[in-house]
Scaffold this motif. Structure first.
Motif, short mmCIF file in Angstrom:
data_model
loop_
_atom_site.label_atom_id
_atom_site.label_comp_id
_atom_site.label_asym_id
_atom_site.label_seq_id
_atom_site.Cartn_x
_atom_site.Cartn_y
_atom_site.Cartn_z
N ASP A 51 0.65 2.31 -2.03
CA ASP A 51 -0.02 1.07 -1.69
C ASP A 51 0.94 0.19 -0.92
OD1 ASP A 51 0.01 -0.59 -4.98
OD2 ASP A 51 1.60 -0.22 -3.56
N GLY A 56 -4.45 -3.83 -3.75
CA GLY A 56 -5.22 -2.72 -4.27
C GLY A 56 -6.46 -2.39 -3.46
N THR A 61 -4.33 1.21 0.57
CA THR A 61 -4.04 2.29 -0.38
C THR A 61 -4.26 3.65 0.28
OG1 THR A 61 -4.78 0.87 -2.19
CG2 THR A 61 -4.54 3.21 -2.67
N THR A 72 -5.52 7.72 -9.02
CA THR A 72 -5.62 6.29 -8.72
C THR A 72 -4.27 5.63 -8.94
OG1 THR A 72 -7.93 6.26 -9.46
CG2 THR A 72 -6.82 4.15 -9.23
N SER A 74 -2.23 2.10 -9.36
CA SER A 74 -2.55 0.74 -9.79
C SER A 74 -1.28 0.04 -10.26
CB SER A 74 -3.58 0.75 -10.92
OG SER A 74 -3.07 1.38 -12.07
N ARG A 75 -1.40 -1.27 -10.48
CA ARG A 75 -0.27 -2.06 -10.95
C ARG A 75 -0.70 -2.91 -12.13
NH1 ARG A 75 3.45 -3.90 -6.34
NH2 ARG A 75 2.92 -2.56 -4.58
N ASP A 76 0.21 -3.09 -13.06
CA ASP A 76 0.04 -4.05 -14.14
C ASP A 76 1.13 -5.10 -13.93
OD1 ASP A 76 0.21 -5.55 -16.54
OD2 ASP A 76 -0.70 -3.89 -17.66
#
Length: 130
Positions: A51, A56, A61, A72, A74-76
């Motif tokens: 990414d 997102g 992406t 997939t 993703s980020r937290d």
């Protein structure tokens, strides 16, 4: 020294799922673009997913054709961690997976050349076998 700490690899059966995690010990992911590369036995390292910013969005992406629809990224932000959710795993997904980070963002849905990334994780083994 900047560290990317990867976790979540393992031995699974075809069709199973795994979630890889990449925690940043010394920087905030908010200021970095992220990605995952992998290297299968006897093969070169290849881009899996990247990414280019934190939105997102589809426009920022990238997924390799071989994983599109199954993986997939993703980020937290609260945990300062980047994830790679891998579903419907196939034996061809067997590889060492590396998390990468580059300072700043860029435009587009693609991965940068490997040498453009500033930091690499130590790698985590994913083995898909019945």
């Amino acid at each position: 020294q900047v560290q990317l700490v990867e976790s979540g690899g393992g031995l699974v059966q075809p069709g199973d799922s795994l979630r890889l995690a990449c925690a940043a010990a010394d920087f905030t992911w908010d200021h970095f673009s992220a990605g995952w590369f992998r290297q299968a036995p006897g093969k070169g390292r290849e881009a899996v997913s990247c990414d280019s910013d934190i939105s997102g969005s589809d426009g920022s992406t990238y997924y390799a054709d071989s994983v599109k629809g199954r993986f997939t990224i993703s980020r937290d932000r609260a945990k300062n961690t980047v994830y790679l959710q891998m579903n419907t795993l196939e034996p061809e997904d067997t590889a060492v997976y590396y998390c990468v980070a580059k300072r700043g963002y860029y435009s587009g849905s693609y991965c940068l050349p490997q040498e453009r990334y500033d930091y690499w994780g130590q790698g985590t083994q994913v083995t898909v076998s019945s």
